[in-house]
Design an enzyme around this catalytic site. Structure first.
Site, PDB file in Angstrom:
ATOM      1  N   ARG A 196       1.138  -1.523  -0.086  1.00  0.00           N
ATOM      2  CA  ARG A 196       0.348   0.242   0.154  1.00  0.00           C
ATOM      3  C   ARG A 196       1.020   1.309   0.020  1.00  0.00           C
ATOM      4  O   ARG A 196       1.977   1.280   0.493  1.00  0.00           O
ATOM      5  CB  ARG A 196      -0.891   0.029   1.469  1.00  0.00           C
ATOM      6  CG  ARG A 196      -1.654  -1.493   1.510  1.00  0.00           C
ATOM      7  CD  ARG A 196      -2.724  -1.172   2.442  1.00  0.00           C
ATOM      8  NE  ARG A 196      -3.456  -1.855   2.965  1.00  0.00           N
ATOM      9  CZ  ARG A 196      -3.612  -3.091   3.395  1.00  0.00           C
ATOM     10  NH1 ARG A 196      -2.608  -3.243   3.960  1.00  0.00           N
ATOM     11  NH2 ARG A 196      -4.376  -3.672   3.689  1.00  0.00           N
ATOM     12  N   LYS A 221      -2.463  -1.755   7.665  1.00  0.00           N
ATOM     13  CA  LYS A 221      -3.568  -1.676   7.664  1.00  0.00           C
ATOM     14  C   LYS A 221      -4.124  -1.920   9.486  1.00  0.00           C
ATOM     15  O   LYS A 221      -5.173  -1.762   9.569  1.00  0.00           O
ATOM     16  CB  LYS A 221      -4.350  -1.597   6.391  1.00  0.00           C
ATOM     17  CG  LYS A 221      -5.646  -0.656   6.289  1.00  0.00           C
ATOM     18  CD  LYS A 221      -7.103  -1.390   4.791  1.00  0.00           C
ATOM     19  CE  LYS A 221      -7.455  -0.718   5.062  1.00  0.00           C
ATOM     20  NZ  LYS A 221      -8.280  -0.651   3.510  1.00  0.00           N
ATOM     21  N   HIS A 276      -3.337   3.362  -5.894  1.00  0.00           N
ATOM     22  CA  HIS A 276      -4.223   2.244  -4.969  1.00  0.00           C
ATOM     23  C   HIS A 276      -4.403   1.374  -6.038  1.00  0.00           C
ATOM     24  O   HIS A 276      -4.352  -0.294  -6.237  1.00  0.00           O
ATOM     25  CB  HIS A 276      -5.729   2.122  -4.721  1.00  0.00           C
ATOM     26  CG  HIS A 276      -5.533   1.044  -3.390  1.00  0.00           C
ATOM     27  ND1 HIS A 276      -4.907   0.493  -2.712  1.00  0.00           N
ATOM     28  CD2 HIS A 276      -6.323   0.100  -3.866  1.00  0.00           C
ATOM     29  CE1 HIS A 276      -5.363  -0.138  -1.726  1.00  0.00           C
ATOM     30  NE2 HIS A 276      -6.150  -0.805  -2.627  1.00  0.00           N
ATOM     31  N   ARG A 279      -1.712  -1.622  -6.650  1.00  0.00           N
ATOM     32  CA  ARG A 279      -1.569  -2.862  -5.882  1.00  0.00           C
ATOM     33  C   ARG A 279      -2.434  -3.834  -6.698  1.00  0.00           C
ATOM     34  O   ARG A 279      -2.613  -4.807  -6.309  1.00  0.00           O
ATOM     35  CB  ARG A 279      -2.229  -2.620  -4.518  1.00  0.00           C
ATOM     36  CG  ARG A 279      -2.489  -3.475  -3.502  1.00  0.00           C
ATOM     37  CD  ARG A 279      -2.719  -2.490  -1.753  1.00  0.00           C
ATOM     38  NE  ARG A 279      -4.088  -3.289  -1.055  1.00  0.00           N
ATOM     39  CZ  ARG A 279      -2.752  -4.721  -0.383  1.00  0.00           C
ATOM     40  NH1 ARG A 279      -1.771  -4.986  -0.025  1.00  0.00           N
ATOM     41  NH2 ARG A 279      -3.847  -5.416   0.471  1.00  0.00           N
ATOM     42  N   HIS A 302      -4.391  -9.249   3.159  1.00  0.00           N
ATOM     43  CA  HIS A 302      -5.855  -9.224   2.940  1.00  0.00           C
ATOM     44  C   HIS A 302      -5.725 -11.097   4.266  1.00  0.00           C
ATOM     45  O   HIS A 302      -5.494 -12.016   3.808  1.00  0.00           O
ATOM     46  CB  HIS A 302      -6.319  -9.892   1.706  1.00  0.00           C
ATOM     47  CG  HIS A 302      -6.047  -8.579   0.709  1.00  0.00           C
ATOM     48  ND1 HIS A 302      -5.956  -8.382   0.022  1.00  0.00           N
ATOM     49  CD2 HIS A 302      -7.016  -7.422   1.178  1.00  0.00           C
ATOM     50  CE1 HIS A 302      -5.481  -7.274  -0.977  1.00  0.00           C
ATOM     51  NE2 HIS A 302      -6.958  -6.652   0.250  1.00  0.00           N
ATOM     52  N   TYR A 311      -9.785  -7.406  -6.204  1.00  0.00           N
ATOM     53  CA  TYR A 311      -8.422  -7.294  -6.666  1.00  0.00           C
ATOM     54  C   TYR A 311      -8.113  -8.588  -7.745  1.00  0.00           C
ATOM     55  O   TYR A 311      -6.880  -8.090  -8.159  1.00  0.00           O
ATOM     56  CB  TYR A 311      -7.456  -7.178  -5.338  1.00  0.00           C
ATOM     57  CG  TYR A 311      -7.177  -5.978  -4.670  1.00  0.00           C
ATOM     58  CD1 TYR A 311      -6.709  -5.301  -4.872  1.00  0.00           C
ATOM     59  CD2 TYR A 311      -8.652  -6.222  -3.200  1.00  0.00           C
ATOM     60  CE1 TYR A 311      -6.867  -3.474  -4.377  1.00  0.00           C
ATOM     61  CE2 TYR A 311      -8.277  -5.566  -2.390  1.00  0.00           C
ATOM     62  CZ  TYR A 311      -7.664  -3.811  -2.255  1.00  0.00           C
ATOM     63  OH  TYR A 311      -7.886  -3.024  -1.537  1.00  0.00           O
TER      64      TYR A 311
END
Length: 324
Positions: A196, A221, A276, A279, A302, A311
């Site tokens: 990120r 995150k 983003h 990513r 994740h 994604y």
């Protein structure tokens, strides 16, 4: 037992009952006071009484300010939340007593924000603060009579996740048109590792283990440490970065990376591209290389398949090659 006293043209009502704190409130008419007292006495008799004094004497802005001082500083992205709370403090609802606020009031404010062009995701984050504020006020601050009005509200549907792929040609164009020395390796590292923006901005050389070919991320995150394996390309990128005296890999903050990225996109005339998306592209490429969900999740951070599905938009031609 309820007692009534007329003062300055209004009726002051007091309810005194053994085992309960005295309750008092002022009404325009005596009949309103009688109805209020009957409700309280009935609740006391049935053992379901909850004092409403705190909610009836506290302005919403006071709760917001207390939350800002006591709760927000302990959160990871406290500065962002503080900014949102300041916006709530400017809202007309902030001047109301907490006891008078209903779901319909917040729904009207939601509609006004939608008319202003505020995105559904921003609205979700703004109202999440208020929902947690009500939880804290009820569970820890003595506002037992408060119900969370946000739980009854209908929120606008969130848009589907972006499916924007990033080509190698676009990356080269961005590198060519950037005016920042740091942005070039940042872009390449983002594509190669799937990190990120904030994770890249906070990287230090202490996190890099060239022998084991891994990066240790501590400011993630979800708050958990993560180890990112380094491909041969990622190793080359890191080896080409000059060492800084402060121990950081890059001299750019997360916000500075965003602004530099936007400027590079404009110079390269690349439209509809967010940082983003790099990513997103990196994670998709990991799947295209044949890594499974658990392997990709350990690299990207994740925790669920549902989160990863947002994604992973595999190119059809790659799937055809694997199908034969």
């Amino acid at each position: 037992m309820a007692t009534f006293r007329k003062r300055s043209g209004a009726w002051q009502v007091r309810v005194q009952r053994k085992g309960f704190h005295e309750q008092s409130k002022t009404f325009t008419t005596r009949s309103e006071g009688i109805a209020w007292a009957r409700v309280l006495e009935s609740e006391m008799d049935r053992g379901v009484f909850v004092s409403r004094i705190a909610a009836e004497t506290t302005v919403f802005s006071e709760l917001l300010t207390r939350y800002l001082k006591e709760i927000t500083p302990h959160k990871k992205h406290s500065s962002v939340e503080a900014y949102r709370i300041q916006a709530w403090l400017r809202c007309p609802l902030a001047k109301r007593f907490v006891s008078t606020l209903r779901s319909s009031d917040f729904a009207s404010w939601r509609d006004a924000r939608i008319q202003q062009g505020i995105s559904p995701n921003t609205l979700k984050l703004e109202f999440a603060i208020i929902s947690h504020l009500y939880f804290v006020a009820r569970s820890e601050w003595g506002f037992e009579s408060l119900d969370n009005p946000i739980q009854y509200m209908r929120m606008p549907a969130l848009p589907k996740g972006r499916a924007r792929r990033v080509s190698d040609e676009e990356v080269q164009l961005l590198i060519k048109h950037t005016g920042s020395l740091d942005l070039s390796p940042i872009l390449r590292l983002a594509i190669e590792t799937g990190m990120r923006r904030g994770e890249i901005a906070s990287l230090t050389w202490k996190a890099v283990d060239f022998n084991k070919r891994v990066l240790e991320l501590k400011e993630t995150k979800n708050g958990e440490n993560r180890f990112v394996p380094l491909s041969s390309v990622a190793m080359q990128i890191l080896s080409s970065i000059p060492r800084r005296l402060d121990g950081r890999l890059f001299g750019m903050t997360a916000h500075a990376i965003t602004y530099a990225f936007i400027r590079a996109c404009k110079r390269a005339t690349i439209k509809d591209l967010h940082f983003h998306d790099l990513r997103h592209e990196a994670i998709t490429r990991l799947f295209e290389k044949g890594l499974n969900v658990m392997e990709v999740g350990s690299i990207s951070g994740h925790k669920t398949l549902q989160m990863l599905q947002r994604y992973t938009h595999l190119r059809v031609e790659n799937l055809l090659e694997r199908l034969g």
